[in-house]
Design an enzyme around this catalytic site. Structure first.
Site, PDB file in Angstrom:
ATOM      1  N   GLY A 196       0.844  -5.361   0.888  1.00  0.00           N
ATOM      2  CA  GLY A 196       0.024  -5.487  -0.327  1.00  0.00           C
ATOM      3  C   GLY A 196       0.414  -6.230  -1.709  1.00  0.00           C
TER       4      GLY A 196
ATOM      5  N   GLU B  18       4.130  -5.111   7.530  1.00  0.00           N
ATOM      6  CA  GLU B  18       3.216  -4.313   7.999  1.00  0.00           C
ATOM      7  C   GLU B  18       3.300  -4.048   9.526  1.00  0.00           C
ATOM      8  OE1 GLU B  18       2.231  -6.777   6.020  1.00  0.00           O
ATOM      9  OE2 GLU B  18       0.766  -5.947   4.458  1.00  0.00           O
TER      10      GLU B  18
ATOM     11  N   ALA C  57       0.783  -1.309   0.088  1.00  0.00           N
ATOM     12  CA  ALA C  57      -0.059  -0.049  -0.104  1.00  0.00           C
ATOM     13  C   ALA C  57       0.851   1.353   0.034  1.00  0.00           C
ATOM     14  CB  ALA C  57      -0.705   0.142   1.360  1.00  0.00           C
TER      15      ALA C  57
ATOM     16  N   GLU D 254       0.641  -9.798  -1.106  1.00  0.00           N
ATOM     17  CA  GLU D 254      -0.854  -9.999  -0.877  1.00  0.00           C
ATOM     18  C   GLU D 254      -1.230 -10.136  -2.476  1.00  0.00           C
ATOM     19  OE1 GLU D 254      -1.457  -7.320   1.860  1.00  0.00           O
ATOM     20  OE2 GLU D 254      -2.358  -8.820   3.249  1.00  0.00           O
TER      21      GLU D 254
HETATM   22  N1  CAA Z   1       4.331   3.526   0.153  1.00  0.00           N
HETATM   23  C1  CAA Z   1       4.979   4.749  -0.306  1.00  0.00           C
HETATM   24  N2  CAA Z   1       6.014   5.072  -0.879  1.00  0.00           N
HETATM   25  C2  CAA Z   1       6.948   4.014  -0.903  1.00  0.00           C
HETATM   26  C3  CAA Z   1       6.699   2.662  -0.317  1.00  0.00           C
HETATM   27  C4  CAA Z   1       5.271   2.441  -0.037  1.00  0.00           C
HETATM   28  N3  CAA Z   1       4.778   1.295   0.545  1.00  0.00           N
HETATM   29  N4  CAA Z   1       7.692   2.117  -0.755  1.00  0.00           N
HETATM   30  C5  CAA Z   1       8.616   2.613  -1.295  1.00  0.00           C
HETATM   31  N5  CAA Z   1       8.157   4.102  -1.473  1.00  0.00           N
HETATM   32  C6  CAA Z   1       8.839   4.910  -2.021  1.00  0.00           C
HETATM   33  C7  CAA Z   1       9.877   5.556  -0.796  1.00  0.00           C
HETATM   34  O1  CAA Z   1       9.395   6.209   0.038  1.00  0.00           O
HETATM   35  C8  CAA Z   1      10.995   6.226  -1.547  1.00  0.00           C
HETATM   36  O2  CAA Z   1      10.438   7.551  -1.997  1.00  0.00           O
HETATM   37  P1  CAA Z   1      11.371   8.873  -1.915  1.00  0.00           P
HETATM   38  O3  CAA Z   1      12.167   8.755  -3.225  1.00  0.00           O
HETATM   39  O4  CAA Z   1      10.323   9.995  -2.212  1.00  0.00           O
HETATM   40  O5  CAA Z   1      11.964   8.984  -0.896  1.00  0.00           O
HETATM   41  C9  CAA Z   1      10.857   5.417  -3.071  1.00  0.00           C
HETATM   42  O6  CAA Z   1       9.701   4.717  -2.851  1.00  0.00           O
HETATM   43  C10 CAA Z   1      12.183   4.485  -3.074  1.00  0.00           C
HETATM   44  O7  CAA Z   1      12.082   3.779  -1.832  1.00  0.00           O
HETATM   45  P2  CAA Z   1      13.531   3.636  -1.283  1.00  0.00           P
HETATM   46  O8  CAA Z   1      14.365   4.737  -1.057  1.00  0.00           O
HETATM   47  O9  CAA Z   1      13.088   3.122   0.172  1.00  0.00           O
HETATM   48  O10 CAA Z   1      14.192   2.344  -1.950  1.00  0.00           O
HETATM   49  P3  CAA Z   1      14.903   1.157  -1.625  1.00  0.00           P
HETATM   50  O11 CAA Z   1      15.074   0.393  -2.995  1.00  0.00           O
HETATM   51  O12 CAA Z   1      16.029   1.412  -0.694  1.00  0.00           O
HETATM   52  O13 CAA Z   1      13.890   0.372  -0.751  1.00  0.00           O
HETATM   53  C11 CAA Z   1      11.645  -0.774   0.114  1.00  0.00           C
HETATM   54  C12 CAA Z   1      12.706  -0.202  -0.986  1.00  0.00           C
HETATM   55  C13 CAA Z   1      12.592  -1.885   0.816  1.00  0.00           C
HETATM   56  C14 CAA Z   1      10.757  -1.520  -0.594  1.00  0.00           C
HETATM   57  C15 CAA Z   1      11.354   0.465   0.951  1.00  0.00           C
HETATM   58  O14 CAA Z   1      10.909   1.460   0.331  1.00  0.00           O
HETATM   59  C16 CAA Z   1      10.182  -0.033   1.873  1.00  0.00           C
HETATM   60  O15 CAA Z   1      10.669  -0.701   2.968  1.00  0.00           O
HETATM   61  N6  CAA Z   1       9.096   0.476   1.555  1.00  0.00           N
HETATM   62  C17 CAA Z   1       7.904   0.021   2.412  1.00  0.00           C
HETATM   63  C18 CAA Z   1       7.353  -1.342   2.292  1.00  0.00           C
HETATM   64  C19 CAA Z   1       6.215  -1.714   3.048  1.00  0.00           C
HETATM   65  O16 CAA Z   1       6.289  -1.477   4.412  1.00  0.00           O
HETATM   66  N7  CAA Z   1       5.137  -2.175   2.602  1.00  0.00           N
HETATM   67  C20 CAA Z   1       3.665  -2.493   3.579  1.00  0.00           C
HETATM   68  C21 CAA Z   1       3.052  -1.183   3.249  1.00  0.00           C
HETATM   69  S1  CAA Z   1       1.559  -1.612   3.969  1.00  0.00           S
HETATM   70  C22 CAA Z   1       0.393  -2.567   3.422  1.00  0.00           C
HETATM   71  O17 CAA Z   1       0.833  -2.905   2.292  1.00  0.00           O
HETATM   72  C23 CAA Z   1      -0.928  -2.939   3.887  1.00  0.00           C
HETATM   73  C24 CAA Z   1      -1.600  -3.946   3.154  1.00  0.00           C
HETATM   74  O18 CAA Z   1      -1.686  -4.938   3.815  1.00  0.00           O
HETATM   75  C25 CAA Z   1      -2.361  -3.674   1.855  1.00  0.00           C
END
Ligand code: CAA
Length: 257
Positions: free
Chosen positions: A108, A131, A64, A111
């Site tokens: 997600g 999450e 998400a 998922e």
């Molecule tokens: N939502 C919004 N923005 C996100 C994102 C997310 N899930 N994942 C990555 N981004 C954005 C980052 O904020 C970053 O933006 P900026 O350049 O503006 O800072 C850009 O994408 C690149 O991300 P990173 O610099 O972090 O890139 P990376 O390659 O070093 O790391 C990653 C990638 C491991 C995916 C890391 O970004 C991360 O941990 N993201 C979050 C993952 C997460 O927690 N997902 C679960 C979400 S909750 C959910 O999904 C609930 C559900 O059940 C539906």
């Protein structure tokens, strides 16, 4: 119209690619609506017999969109949002769905992969349900589908730690069916989709429905469905074609009839 999902038709398959590389293909409203609309359109199209859902090399989907969807969210806004109906719509696509995962498939994103019928991975793939690090739990089927796929103890360990699961481990625990080299993962996934697309479509749909029932019902109910679907397929032209092709030592050509 936003273009957060790109559809490429390569009959008899189609590739549906999430296109938000700047946020690692995170899911917002537009992506979900476009994913549902695109897969529904392809599902109604007889020329398309298998759909590949994918992202890009770095990310299948990072879950998400935390910044857009979660910062101000409340239980009431989440309820009003009705995300469930979009996930349910994806679940009810009848054309076989292949998730082709390269890079991150998190939250997600994991998922979304698990709602597909088959998951294949590039060796770069990293699955996870992180999450817990946000103070929440998986909300689009993760606790249920991951547990059914890998069992309670492994699922709890993955969900409670939020750790990433490599492609090799995903294959070992039954989450990914195949791991492909990083240089060819998408071509390999498309080749798999073409193999599935060559099969009789009515049988393919009933097969995935029957396999889903193994998750979703009792053994007796699943066996009952399987038996009826099995008998029903004897009424199809494709059954005549498949059996005739075997008997006459030729390649079968299936019509979906
Ligand atoms: N939502 C919004 N923005 C996100 C994102 C997310 N899930 N994942 C990555 N981004 C954005 C980052 O904020 C970053 O933006 P900026 O350049 O503006 O800072 C850009 O994408 C690149 O991300 P990173 O610099 O972090 O890139 P990376 O390659 O070093 O790391 C990653 C990638 C491991 C995916 C890391 O970004 C991360 O941990 N993201 C979050 C993952 C997460 O927690 N997902 C679960 C979400 S909750 C959910 O999904 C609930 C559900 O059940 C539906």
């Amino acid at each position: 119209m936003p273009n957060t999902v790109i559809v490429t038709r390569e009959e008899p398959i189609a590739v549906v690619q999430i296109n938000r590389p700047e946020v690692r293909n995170a899911l917002n409203d537009e992506v979900m609506s476009e994913l549902v609309a695109a897969t529904r359109r392809l599902d109604d199209d007889e020329a398309i017999r298998c759909i590949v859902i994918t992202g890009d090399e770095k990310a299948f989907c990072a879950g998400a969109d935390i910044k857009e969807e979660f910062v101000k969210a409340t239980p009431v806004s989440m309820l009003a949002h009705d995300l469930t109906s979009q996930w349910e719509a994806l679940r009810h696509i009848r054309t076989p769905l292949v998730a082709a995962v390269s890079g991150y498939a998190l939250g997600g994103g994991c998922e979304l992969a698990m709602i597909c019928d088959v998951i294949v991975a590039s060796e770069t793939a990293r699955f996870g349900q992180p999450e817990i690090n946000l103070g929440i739990i998986p909300g689009a089927g993760g606790t249920q589908r991951l547990t059914r796929a890998v069992g309670k103890y492994v699922a709890n360990e993955i969900i409670l730690t939020g750790r990433f699961v490599s492609a090799a481990e995903a294959k070992a625990i039954g989450l990914a069916a195949q791991v492909y080299p990083a240089a060819t993962w998408l071509e390999d996934a498309k080749a798999l989709a073409r193999t599935i697309a060559e099969k009789p479509p009515v049988a393919a749909r009933l097969a995935t429905e029957a396999v889903d029932l193994a998750w979703n019902s009792t053994l007796d109910a699943g066996l009952e469905f399987e038996r009826k679907a099995f008998y029903l397929l004897f009424a199809t032209e494709d059954k005549k074609e498949g059996v005739d092709a075997f008997v006459n030592k030729r390649k079968a050509v299936f019509k979906g009839k």
